[in-house]
Design a protein around this motif. Structure first.
Motif, PDB file in Angstrom:
ATOM      1  N   LEU A  51       0.846  -1.099   0.027  1.00 50.31           N
ATOM      2  CA  LEU A  51       0.016   0.161  -0.095  1.00 50.31           C
ATOM      3  C   LEU A  51       0.837   1.264   0.046  1.00 50.31           C
ATOM      4  CD1 LEU A  51      -2.593   1.463   0.083  1.00 50.31           C
ATOM      5  CD2 LEU A  51      -2.457   1.415   2.594  1.00 50.31           C
ATOM      6  N   THR A  52       1.880   1.161   0.939  1.00 51.00           N
ATOM      7  CA  THR A  52       2.713   2.404   0.959  1.00 51.00           C
ATOM      8  C   THR A  52       3.463   2.741  -0.417  1.00 51.00           C
ATOM      9  OG1 THR A  52       4.667   1.283   1.918  1.00 51.00           O
ATOM     10  CG2 THR A  52       3.043   2.160   3.365  1.00 51.00           C
ATOM     11  N   GLU A  53       4.013   1.505  -1.120  1.00 46.65           N
ATOM     12  CA  GLU A  53       4.726   1.560  -2.329  1.00 46.65           C
ATOM     13  C   GLU A  53       3.779   2.118  -3.580  1.00 46.65           C
ATOM     14  OE1 GLU A  53       7.519   0.151  -3.371  1.00 46.65           O
ATOM     15  OE2 GLU A  53       8.275  -0.621  -1.718  1.00 46.65           O
ATOM     16  N   ALA A  54       2.311   1.950  -3.455  1.00 45.01           N
ATOM     17  CA  ALA A  54       1.418   2.359  -4.253  1.00 45.01           C
ATOM     18  C   ALA A  54       1.216   3.820  -4.227  1.00 45.01           C
ATOM     19  CB  ALA A  54      -0.052   1.550  -3.984  1.00 45.01           C
ATOM     20  N   VAL A  55       1.170   4.469  -2.769  1.00 42.34           N
ATOM     21  CA  VAL A  55       0.720   5.884  -2.771  1.00 42.34           C
ATOM     22  C   VAL A  55       1.679   6.745  -2.108  1.00 42.34           C
ATOM     23  CG1 VAL A  55      -1.602   5.259  -2.525  1.00 42.34           C
ATOM     24  CG2 VAL A  55      -0.298   5.492  -0.139  1.00 42.34           C
ATOM     25  N   PHE A  56       3.011   6.219  -1.535  1.00 43.47           N
ATOM     26  CA  PHE A  56       3.848   7.177  -1.144  1.00 43.47           C
ATOM     27  C   PHE A  56       4.786   7.940  -2.228  1.00 43.47           C
ATOM     28  CE2 PHE A  56       5.129   5.386   3.353  1.00 43.47           C
ATOM     29  CZ  PHE A  56       3.819   5.600   3.809  1.00 43.47           C
ATOM     30  N   ARG A  57       4.859   9.312  -1.776  1.00 45.61           N
ATOM     31  CA  ARG A  57       5.601  10.100  -2.647  1.00 45.61           C
ATOM     32  C   ARG A  57       5.004  10.405  -4.190  1.00 45.61           C
ATOM     33  NH1 ARG A  57       9.376   6.845  -1.270  1.00 45.61           N
ATOM     34  NH2 ARG A  57      10.899   7.405   0.246  1.00 45.61           N
ATOM     35  N   LYS A  58       3.727  10.242  -3.964  1.00 44.11           N
ATOM     36  CA  LYS A  58       2.813  10.542  -5.266  1.00 44.11           C
ATOM     37  C   LYS A  58       1.575  11.392  -4.831  1.00 44.11           C
ATOM     38  CE  LYS A  58       3.670   6.019  -7.093  1.00 44.11           C
ATOM     39  NZ  LYS A  58       2.974   4.713  -7.077  1.00 44.11           N
ATOM     40  N   ASP A  59       1.288  12.392  -6.007  1.00 41.48           N
ATOM     41  CA  ASP A  59       0.167  13.196  -5.839  1.00 41.48           C
ATOM     42  C   ASP A  59      -1.105  12.132  -5.861  1.00 41.48           C
ATOM     43  OD1 ASP A  59      -1.858  14.792  -6.776  1.00 41.48           O
ATOM     44  OD2 ASP A  59      -0.859  15.534  -8.465  1.00 41.48           O
ATOM     45  N   PRO A  60      -1.880  12.407  -4.870  1.00 43.91           N
ATOM     46  CA  PRO A  60      -3.026  11.530  -4.785  1.00 43.91           C
ATOM     47  C   PRO A  60      -4.097  11.608  -5.723  1.00 43.91           C
ATOM     48  CG  PRO A  60      -2.974  13.248  -2.855  1.00 43.91           C
ATOM     49  CD  PRO A  60      -1.782  13.362  -3.790  1.00 43.91           C
ATOM     50  N   CYS A  61      -4.024  12.817  -6.446  1.00 40.76           N
ATOM     51  CA  CYS A  61      -5.055  12.875  -7.600  1.00 40.76           C
ATOM     52  C   CYS A  61      -4.238  12.243  -8.797  1.00 40.76           C
ATOM     53  CB  CYS A  61      -5.062  14.004  -8.005  1.00 40.76           C
ATOM     54  SG  CYS A  61      -6.366  14.950  -7.060  1.00 40.76           S
ATOM     55  N   ASN A  62      -3.127  11.364  -8.783  1.00 45.70           N
ATOM     56  CA  ASN A  62      -2.347  10.708  -9.629  1.00 45.70           C
ATOM     57  C   ASN A  62      -2.021   9.432  -9.547  1.00 45.70           C
ATOM     58  OD1 ASN A  62      -1.531  10.685 -12.194  1.00 45.70           O
ATOM     59  ND2 ASN A  62       0.593  11.689 -12.056  1.00 45.70           N
ATOM     60  N   ILE A  63      -2.917   8.712  -8.901  1.00 49.37           N
ATOM     61  CA  ILE A  63      -2.861   7.262  -8.592  1.00 49.37           C
ATOM     62  C   ILE A  63      -3.643   6.490  -9.451  1.00 49.37           C
ATOM     63  CG2 ILE A  63      -2.895   5.590  -6.855  1.00 49.37           C
ATOM     64  CD1 ILE A  63      -1.067   7.758  -5.980  1.00 49.37           C
ATOM     65  N   THR A  64      -3.017   5.315 -10.403  1.00 49.12           N
ATOM     66  CA  THR A  64      -3.742   4.582 -11.266  1.00 49.12           C
ATOM     67  C   THR A  64      -3.929   3.307 -10.765  1.00 49.12           C
ATOM     68  OG1 THR A  64      -1.806   3.921 -12.090  1.00 49.12           O
ATOM     69  CG2 THR A  64      -2.565   5.870 -13.078  1.00 49.12           C
ATOM     70  N   GLU A  65      -4.911   2.662 -11.374  1.00 54.78           N
ATOM     71  CA  GLU A  65      -5.124   1.195 -10.987  1.00 54.78           C
ATOM     72  C   GLU A  65      -3.823   0.434 -10.937  1.00 54.78           C
ATOM     73  OE1 GLU A  65      -8.756  -0.688 -12.731  1.00 54.78           O
ATOM     74  OE2 GLU A  65      -9.240   1.621 -13.313  1.00 54.78           O
ATOM     75  N   GLU A  66      -3.062   0.656 -11.994  1.00 50.77           N
ATOM     76  CA  GLU A  66      -1.816   0.075 -12.321  1.00 50.77           C
ATOM     77  C   GLU A  66      -0.899   0.213 -10.780  1.00 50.77           C
ATOM     78  OE1 GLU A  66      -0.805  -1.424 -15.117  1.00 50.77           O
ATOM     79  OE2 GLU A  66       1.010  -1.797 -13.881  1.00 50.77           O
ATOM     80  N   ASP A  67      -0.782   1.450 -10.298  1.00 48.34           N
ATOM     81  CA  ASP A  67      -0.027   1.294  -9.037  1.00 48.34           C
ATOM     82  C   ASP A  67      -0.584   0.446  -7.892  1.00 48.34           C
ATOM     83  OD1 ASP A  67       1.192   3.940  -9.928  1.00 48.34           O
ATOM     84  OD2 ASP A  67      -0.445   5.212  -9.396  1.00 48.34           O
ATOM     85  N   TYR A  68      -1.692   0.097  -8.020  1.00 44.42           N
ATOM     86  CA  TYR A  68      -2.355  -0.870  -6.854  1.00 44.42           C
ATOM     87  C   TYR A  68      -2.009  -2.412  -7.317  1.00 44.42           C
ATOM     88  CZ  TYR A  68      -4.541   2.835  -4.389  1.00 44.42           C
ATOM     89  OH  TYR A  68      -4.668   3.893  -3.674  1.00 44.42           O
ATOM     90  N   LYS A  69      -1.600  -2.534  -8.490  1.00 45.79           N
ATOM     91  CA  LYS A  69      -1.537  -3.900  -9.153  1.00 45.79           C
ATOM     92  C   LYS A  69      -1.001  -4.873  -8.208  1.00 45.79           C
ATOM     93  CE  LYS A  69      -1.210  -6.041 -13.457  1.00 45.79           C
ATOM     94  NZ  LYS A  69      -0.147  -6.406 -14.666  1.00 45.79           N
ATOM     95  N   LYS A  70       0.308  -4.682  -7.487  1.00 46.58           N
ATOM     96  CA  LYS A  70       1.026  -5.355  -6.751  1.00 46.58           C
ATOM     97  C   LYS A  70       0.308  -5.731  -5.395  1.00 46.58           C
ATOM     98  CE  LYS A  70       5.312  -7.101  -6.936  1.00 46.58           C
ATOM     99  NZ  LYS A  70       6.279  -6.074  -6.747  1.00 46.58           N
TER     100      LYS A  70
END
Ligand code: AVW
Length: 262
Positions: A51-70
């Motif tokens: 979860l942290t890999e998916a959202v840390f250091r990223k703009d929360p309006c620029n999180i894609t489905e791909e980011d949650y794949k893992k």
């Protein structure tokens, strides 16, 4: 000289990350394994890490489905055929129903849905860590950290569903039976595999005290039927499916709709 406390300005419209998020998720992970040992051993700290890999250091309006794949892969689960229960506009009733019977499973009863149901989270650009002050609301931006998560979780649930897939809909709500932007329409119906799903069975449930605004022969249902069939899926529809009505009757035993045995 008077001192003043600086109140951080809310950047986004939604509430910030749920307090104690890490403990809640790791606790829910162990809880789920104890409730449903059939799922086997899951690595709960790995879930948090992904979860942290998916959202840390990223703009929360620029999180894609791909980011949650893992994260999706680590939490993957087999859904038994005929057990999936999708829903739209029946959030409360559908979950009361799956608590009462183990015959069906909603997304929120699967491992991934159970872990994150009702929680809020988002990271911050540049720095690691969660934003506990504010997060984008559901519709604030199209690739927000919550919406993208629920989209990929719903897609995986629909994609791995097989046999009869049931859907609980609200026959007393105003307007379309399933909103045009609903996850049911935009994600779940398109992602079902016609080779594995034998039938999409809609249950149109009226509030026991509410109006009968929609039923299987309403225009809104015929339109949804067409949409389902366009995706090469078989369709069926049941008005006020009895087992759900029985649950409504627990709280309204004297209602005329509850008197069918006498
Ligand atoms: P829904 P879906 N602002 O009842 O088909 C804030 O229409 O979409 O059903 N929160 C929102 C908004 C909004 N504009 N729109 C939706 N939500 C949230 C996965 C809110 O929490 C499952 F497997 C609402 O209760 C079901 O088959 C929830 O989204 C399917 O998705 C559902 O909206 C249900 O989603």
């Amino acid at each position: 000289a008077g001192s003043f406390i600086k109140v951080p300005k809310k950047k986004y419209k939604g509430p910030g990350t749920t307090a104690n998020l890490k403990s809640i998720i790791i606790g829910r992970c162990y809880h789920y394994m104890s409730l449903y040992p059939a799922i086997g051993m899951k690595d709960c700290s790995r879930i948090w890490q992904e979860l942290t890999e998916a959202v840390f250091r990223k703009d929360p309006c620029n999180i894609t489905e791909e980011d949650y794949k893992k994260l999706g892969e680590v939490a993957a689960q087999t859904i038994p055929c005929d057990k999936s229960l999708l829903w739209s506009r029946t959030n409360q009733l559908v979950h009361r129903y799956t608590k009462a019977t183990e015959d069906f499973m909603t997304l929120e009863d699967t491992f991934l849905g159970f872990l994150f149901n009702g929680l809020t989270w988002c990271g911050k650009p540049v720095t690691p860590g969660m934003n506990y002050n504010s997060c984008p609301a559901w519709n604030e931006c199209s690739n927000n950290s919550l919406l993208s998560f629920w989209k990929i979780a719903s897609a995986m649930f629909a994609q791995t569903s097989c046999g009869i897939v049931n859907v609980m809909l609200n026959g007393s709500a105003d307007g379309a039976i399933a909103r045009k932007e609903s996850i049911l329409r935009t994600v779940e119906i398109p992602r079902m595999n016609p080779d594995k799903v034998s039938e999409v069975r809609l249950w149109v449930i009226d509030d026991i005290h509410g109006q009968d605004k929609n039923s299987c022969n309403s225009e809104s249902l015929l339109e949804l039927q067409q949409y389902i069939e366009e995706h090469n899926l078989n369709y069926s529809c049941i008005d006020n499916y009895k087992p759900v009505q029985a649950l409504q009757c627990v709280e309204n035993p004297d209602h005329h709709a509850c008197n069918q045995c006498s």
